[in-house]
Scaffold this active site. Structure first.
Site: not given
Length: 371
Positions: A247, A332, A334
């Site tokens: 990001c 993202h 994650e």
């Protein structure tokens, strides 16, 4: 306070039910298209200084729990929903959304036409807004907006103040905190990494002195160009050690390599954004939250390769250095919240570290033979 107003900087007024904190709050009004994950969104440091509009109509129905936070202290400036649930039902629920917002000083407004608000943002772009009491004049609201300075130190506000260690027996990773989501830390510790989290302004010399196997650049809020100290640091380490950016970290890596970034009209915020990997010819669904993007044309004058693009608007979603072991993605992996399609990128990062170690040993071996 039973009702409140949300006033936009163009003079548009939305009147609805007040919930959460009663304090006035100014912020950039944005929208998120996720159907779930409001707790992760509220606690995501990347929303520092923003008032978030949830496009899904019912928010708060599964309450708040202890497990889904992405940071300890939320930085969001406000929440806008169509309907807020006062009686959440979920086996993990520990408190209501209203209770959590009150405890953290975050105002909210419900019962407004969120479709209309979203269409205004999509047409005119993100704009600043303010929560005020019903009956307050538009003039006074606009004065409050204009007299509140534009926030340009969001990373400083959300980054850790001093380094700390999360022990592990595996790869030694330095995690540069620009507004880190705990999901990134979870993915690294799941892989038994030894993680040293450092502030956003940590120097290249200080990072290299820690002798890490790799460096991760985290997500974070605001304009990447407002963090020049990080751009310089990345420029000085990427030839020495493997780097993985997420990001804001992705944008900072691009700037460190000579590319440029630009502000998007209304950004990407949601958990259903399709991204195409040009190297693998695969498409992934991704979780995203950003208002800036890397300018694709600017990549031509750099040693960066375009590896992934957004299928909705063709913006840059992934880059990789052609010479050094450095790569990054705009979304993202994650996935907090969101699909886990790209979780394998953490394994790719560790594989690059292993390959870098092999390369160094081969170079050292060749040098010893020459001597």
């Amino acid at each position: 306070m039973e009702k409140r107003q949300l006033v936009l900087e163009d003079g548009t007024i939305f009147t609805g039910k007040a919930f959460g904190s009663e304090q006035a709050s100014v912020g950039e009004v944005v929208f998120n298209t996720g159907m779930t994950g409001y707790q992760e969104i509220l606690s995501d440091p990347s929303y520092c200084g923003q008032i978030v509009t949830m496009t899904y109509p019912l928010i708060g129905n599964y309450g708040i729990n202890r497990d889904d936070f992405e940071t300890i202290t939320p930085s969001i400036h406000g929440l806008v929903v169509k309907e807020v649930c006062d009686s959440p039902s979920n086996f993990r629920n520990e408190e209501s959304l209203d209770s959590y917002l009150k405890a953290n000083g975050i105002p909210g407004i419900a019962g407004i036409d969120t479709r209309k608000l979203t269409k205004i943002i999509r047409k005119h772009g993100t704009m600043r807004g303010v929560f005020t009491e019903v009956g307050s004049s538009v003039t006074s609201a606009l004065e409050l907006i204009n007299n509140t300075p534009q926030m340009n130190n969001q990373v400083e506000r959300v980054s850790t103040v001093k380094p700390y260690v999360v022990p592990g027996r595996g790869h030694r990773i330095v995690l540069v905190d620009f507004g880190m989501k705990h999901g990134i830390l979870r993915e690294l510790t799941k892989r038994n990494c030894h993680v040293t989290v450092v502030p956003y302004h940590y120097s290249a010399e200080s990072i290299l002195r820690l002798r890490p196997d790799g460096v991760m650049l985290t997500n974070g809020p605001g304009d990447p160009k407002s963090v020049p100290v990080a751009i310089e640091m990345i420029h000085n380490i990427m030839s020495e050690i493997p780097v993985f950016g997420i990001c804001l970290g992705h944008q900072l890596l691009a700037l460190a390599c000579g590319a440029d970034t630009e502000k998007l009209k209304f950004g990407h915020r949601g958990s259903n954004h399709p991204v195409k990997d040009l190297t693998e010819n695969k498409t992934y669904l991704t979780s995203q939250n950003h208002g800036y993007a890397v300018n694709e044309a600017s990549l031509e004058k750099t040693e960066l390769l375009l590896t992934q693009i957004a299928l909705n608007d063709k913006t840059v979603e992934g880059i990789e250095h052609s010479k050094y072991p450095a790569f990054s993605v705009q979304y993202h992996p994650e996935s907090s919240p969101g699909p886990e399609d790209t979780n394998h990128l953490f394994d790719k990062f560790l594989a690059k570290i292993d390959q870098h170690h092999v390369t160094i040993k081969e170079e050292e071996s060749c040098l010893s033979v020459q001597i």
